[in-house]
Motif scaffolding. Structure first.
Motif, PDB file in Angstrom:
ATOM      1  N   GLN A 175       0.833  -1.201   0.000  1.00  0.00           N
ATOM      2  CA  GLN A 175       0.000   0.000   0.000  1.00  0.00           C
ATOM      3  C   GLN A 175       0.871   1.255   0.000  1.00  0.00           C
ATOM      4  O   GLN A 175       0.631   2.193  -0.764  1.00  0.00           O
ATOM      5  CB  GLN A 175      -0.915  -0.014   1.230  1.00  0.00           C
ATOM      6  CG  GLN A 175      -1.709   1.264   1.458  1.00  0.00           C
ATOM      7  CD  GLN A 175      -2.971   1.338   0.616  1.00  0.00           C
ATOM      8  OE1 GLN A 175      -3.176   0.499  -0.271  1.00  0.00           O
ATOM      9  NE2 GLN A 175      -3.797   2.315   0.878  1.00  0.00           N
ATOM     10  N   TYR A 178       2.647   1.682  -3.451  1.00  0.00           N
ATOM     11  CA  TYR A 178       1.744   2.199  -4.496  1.00  0.00           C
ATOM     12  C   TYR A 178       1.540   3.705  -4.331  1.00  0.00           C
ATOM     13  O   TYR A 178       1.629   4.470  -5.298  1.00  0.00           O
ATOM     14  CB  TYR A 178       0.392   1.484  -4.430  1.00  0.00           C
ATOM     15  CG  TYR A 178       0.337   0.182  -5.184  1.00  0.00           C
ATOM     16  CD1 TYR A 178       0.452   0.151  -6.579  1.00  0.00           C
ATOM     17  CD2 TYR A 178       0.162  -1.031  -4.519  1.00  0.00           C
ATOM     18  CE1 TYR A 178       0.411  -1.048  -7.276  1.00  0.00           C
ATOM     19  CE2 TYR A 178       0.120  -2.238  -5.212  1.00  0.00           C
ATOM     20  CZ  TYR A 178       0.242  -2.233  -6.584  1.00  0.00           C
ATOM     21  OH  TYR A 178       0.203  -3.422  -7.273  1.00  0.00           O
ATOM     22  N   LYS A 179       1.277   4.136  -3.113  1.00  0.00           N
ATOM     23  CA  LYS A 179       1.015   5.551  -2.871  1.00  0.00           C
ATOM     24  C   LYS A 179       2.281   6.380  -3.058  1.00  0.00           C
ATOM     25  O   LYS A 179       2.234   7.494  -3.601  1.00  0.00           O
ATOM     26  CB  LYS A 179       0.450   5.750  -1.466  1.00  0.00           C
ATOM     27  CG  LYS A 179      -0.895   5.068  -1.238  1.00  0.00           C
ATOM     28  CD  LYS A 179      -1.976   5.674  -2.124  1.00  0.00           C
ATOM     29  CE  LYS A 179      -3.332   5.062  -1.819  1.00  0.00           C
ATOM     30  NZ  LYS A 179      -4.413   5.654  -2.651  1.00  0.00           N
ATOM     31  N   ASP A 182       3.144   6.647  -6.825  1.00  0.00           N
ATOM     32  CA  ASP A 182       2.200   7.524  -7.524  1.00  0.00           C
ATOM     33  C   ASP A 182       2.505   8.994  -7.280  1.00  0.00           C
ATOM     34  O   ASP A 182       2.195   9.846  -8.119  1.00  0.00           O
ATOM     35  CB  ASP A 182       0.771   7.209  -7.077  1.00  0.00           C
ATOM     36  CG  ASP A 182      -0.261   7.992  -7.877  1.00  0.00           C
ATOM     37  OD1 ASP A 182      -0.289   7.849  -9.125  1.00  0.00           O
ATOM     38  OD2 ASP A 182      -1.026   8.767  -7.268  1.00  0.00           O
ATOM     39  N   SER A 183       3.132   9.313  -6.154  1.00  0.00           N
ATOM     40  CA  SER A 183       3.412  10.713  -5.829  1.00  0.00           C
ATOM     41  C   SER A 183       4.691  11.230  -6.477  1.00  0.00           C
ATOM     42  O   SER A 183       4.989  12.428  -6.402  1.00  0.00           O
ATOM     43  CB  SER A 183       3.512  10.891  -4.308  1.00  0.00           C
ATOM     44  OG  SER A 183       4.713  10.330  -3.812  1.00  0.00           O
ATOM     45  N   THR A 193       6.820  13.006  -0.885  1.00  0.00           N
ATOM     46  CA  THR A 193       6.729  11.563  -1.143  1.00  0.00           C
ATOM     47  C   THR A 193       7.054  10.775   0.125  1.00  0.00           C
ATOM     48  O   THR A 193       6.374   9.799   0.454  1.00  0.00           O
ATOM     49  CB  THR A 193       7.680  11.163  -2.283  1.00  0.00           C
ATOM     50  OG1 THR A 193       7.183  11.695  -3.516  1.00  0.00           O
ATOM     51  CG2 THR A 193       7.796   9.649  -2.413  1.00  0.00           C
ATOM     52  N   MET A 196       4.055  10.911   2.310  1.00  0.00           N
ATOM     53  CA  MET A 196       3.003  10.034   1.799  1.00  0.00           C
ATOM     54  C   MET A 196       3.281   8.578   2.197  1.00  0.00           C
ATOM     55  O   MET A 196       2.385   7.847   2.639  1.00  0.00           O
ATOM     56  CB  MET A 196       2.921  10.153   0.275  1.00  0.00           C
ATOM     57  CG  MET A 196       1.892   9.267  -0.376  1.00  0.00           C
ATOM     58  SD  MET A 196       0.198   9.761  -0.021  1.00  0.00           S
ATOM     59  CE  MET A 196       0.090  11.253  -1.032  1.00  0.00           C
ATOM     60  N   HIS A 200       1.020   6.118   4.959  1.00  0.00           N
ATOM     61  CA  HIS A 200       0.414   4.819   4.649  1.00  0.00           C
ATOM     62  C   HIS A 200       1.098   3.664   5.375  1.00  0.00           C
ATOM     63  O   HIS A 200       0.465   2.623   5.603  1.00  0.00           O
ATOM     64  CB  HIS A 200       0.393   4.606   3.134  1.00  0.00           C
ATOM     65  CG  HIS A 200      -0.598   5.485   2.446  1.00  0.00           C
ATOM     66  ND1 HIS A 200      -1.950   5.230   2.466  1.00  0.00           N
ATOM     67  CD2 HIS A 200      -0.444   6.653   1.773  1.00  0.00           C
ATOM     68  CE1 HIS A 200      -2.600   6.184   1.815  1.00  0.00           C
ATOM     69  NE2 HIS A 200      -1.713   7.059   1.390  1.00  0.00           N
ATOM     70  N   ARG A 393       0.995  14.199 -12.578  1.00  0.00           N
ATOM     71  CA  ARG A 393      -0.194  13.483 -12.166  1.00  0.00           C
ATOM     72  C   ARG A 393      -1.388  13.977 -12.980  1.00  0.00           C
ATOM     73  O   ARG A 393      -1.550  15.176 -13.208  1.00  0.00           O
ATOM     74  CB  ARG A 393      -0.459  13.656 -10.680  1.00  0.00           C
ATOM     75  CG  ARG A 393       0.612  13.034  -9.792  1.00  0.00           C
ATOM     76  CD  ARG A 393       0.231  13.122  -8.346  1.00  0.00           C
ATOM     77  NE  ARG A 393      -0.923  12.285  -8.071  1.00  0.00           N
ATOM     78  CZ  ARG A 393      -1.669  12.385  -6.984  1.00  0.00           C
ATOM     79  NH1 ARG A 393      -1.408  13.312  -6.080  1.00  0.00           N
ATOM     80  NH2 ARG A 393      -2.690  11.577  -6.785  1.00  0.00           N
TER      81      ARG A 393
END
Length: 402
Positions: A175, A178-179, A182-183, A193, A196, A200, A393
């Motif tokens: 998890q 992935y987050k 993506d950032s 980042t 983030m 998580h 993004r």
């Protein structure tokens, strides 16, 4: 509530005492917080002051000795009787005149242990040269033996409950990865980042919240991908840069590390050419792993795989991993490298991290795996490849998210 049944702690203690007997150790002094947790259940951020779990060969339960402020935590967080928790006064904390080992040695003398054979974790972060000096000064009739990694070696083969905790940690790691990935976009900051990822790692999944990992996320960027173990800055990402993310999900102090490399837009040709070589080597290793192999034999599979492309790796390929505290999630026992004769057994767990670092670029793609009865299985199921993000993004309509 303890994370394991008392019978499991007692079985761990029995195995530890077997090794103590073989080494001629009457009293084992444990200062590694992971080993303290493993044998007692104790879990708190108190390892910045001197504390100790004491295993006596002829006593059914260990002693916990630590700071008075932390003693109540030891009563709550361990399986031992309350009277086995012993506290020293606060004037021993960070004092030039009084050292906690003076108090601890007095406890041993009062219990008639002053002339016993003591095992000490000599090469551990939280046991200082002064601590050892004070013990020897206050216990002149005792003998001391190096018991470094004694408990660590017991920890290598995980119970089914430990494996379950690592599976939960793996879901948290996925998890967060992935987050975090993506950032990573042009204009975003490295520190955002990292934030983030941390968010998580701690919120975890719907079913299981996360714990703080023993190592912070690593985030080398651009040319710094040639340098492992760098963290983050407040620098903005740029299109064309590569970013390495190495993190670990953590649950009940059990870690599952995971590393990936992401390119912001089109990757550099040399990085794109390197990625399939790294992935091929990882796949070859994971296919070859089976019980009975040595760690050195596992490493040779990787070495022969990348040798076909004229590449050599100086550093080790991986290491035993699981329960730990800062500053490391590794167990400090077996390493997947040339010459390591550790024999793989079911429920041993390793972080396989075949990072390749060159003068101005590098790549990391890692997996944490469990040795099974016939081979191995990875804890995570994250794409095993060089990841490529669009530079910016996009929202659901294809617009750029500022």
């Amino acid at each position: 509530m303890l994370p394991f049944e008392i019978l499991e702690y007692q079985e761990r203690l029995r195995k530890t005492k077997e090794l103590m007997t073989k080494k001629g150790i009457d009293v084992l002094l444990i200062t590694d917080p992971a080993n303290m947790n493993y044998l007692s259940g104790y879990d708190a951020w108190s390892f910045y002051v001197h504390q100790m779990l004491v295993v006596m060969i002829d006593e059914a339960q260990p002693l916990w000795i630590g700071r008075y402020l932390d003693a109540k935590g030891a009563v709550v967080k361990t399986w031992m009787f309350d009277e086995n928790v012993i506290a020293y006064p606060d004037f021993y904390v960070h004092s030039e005149d009084n050292h906690p080992m003076d108090f601890i040695a007095s406890v041993f003398n009062q219990r008639g242990l002053g002339s016993k054979s003591f095992g000490v974790e000599m090469d551990h972060y939280y046991f200082t040269a002064k601590a050892f000096e004070q013990l020897r000064r206050n216990l002149p009739n005792a003998s001391f033996k190096n018991a470094d990694l004694l408990v660590n070696s017991v920890r290598m083969i995980k119970s089914d409950q430990e494996i379950e905790y690592m599976r939960r940690a793996a879901m948290i790691a996925e998890q967060a990865m992935y987050k975090g990935v993506d950032s990573v976009r042009a204009g975003g900051r490295e520190c955002d980042t990292a934030a983030m990822i941390y968010y998580h790692l701690l919120t975890g999944t719907t079913e299981h919240g996360g714990d703080y990992p023993a190592i912070v996320p690593f985030l080398p960027t651009g040319q710094n991908t040639s340098i492992p173990h760098l963290t983050w800055t407040d620098k903005q990402f740029s299109e064309g840069e590569a970013v390495i993310i190495e993190l670990a999900g953590c649950y009940q102090r059990y870690h599952v590390p995971l590393a990936r490399t992401v390119s912001i837009g089109k990757p550099l040709d040399k990085l794109q050419n390197l990625a399939p070589i790294a992935v091929e080597g990882i796949n070859d290793v994971l296919t070859a792993v089976k019980p009975g192999m040595t760690c050195g034999e596992v490493e040779s599979v990787w070495r022969n795989s990348i040798k076909k492309y004229g590449i050599e790796k100086e550093s080790r390929l991986g290491y035993s991993v699981g329960l730990n505290y800062p500053p490391d999630w590794g167990e400090h026992t077996a390493s997947i490298r040339k010459g390591d004769t550790t024999i793989l057994k079911p429920n041993m767990t390793f972080h396989l991290i075949p990072g390749l670092w060159f003068d101005t670029y590098g790549i990391e793609i890692s997996e944490t795996f469990r040795v099974t009865e016939k081979g191995c299985e990875t804890f995570t199921n994250y794409p095993r490849e060089l990841l490529i993000n669009t530079p910016f993004r996009l929202d659901q309509q294809g617009g750029i998210i500022s």
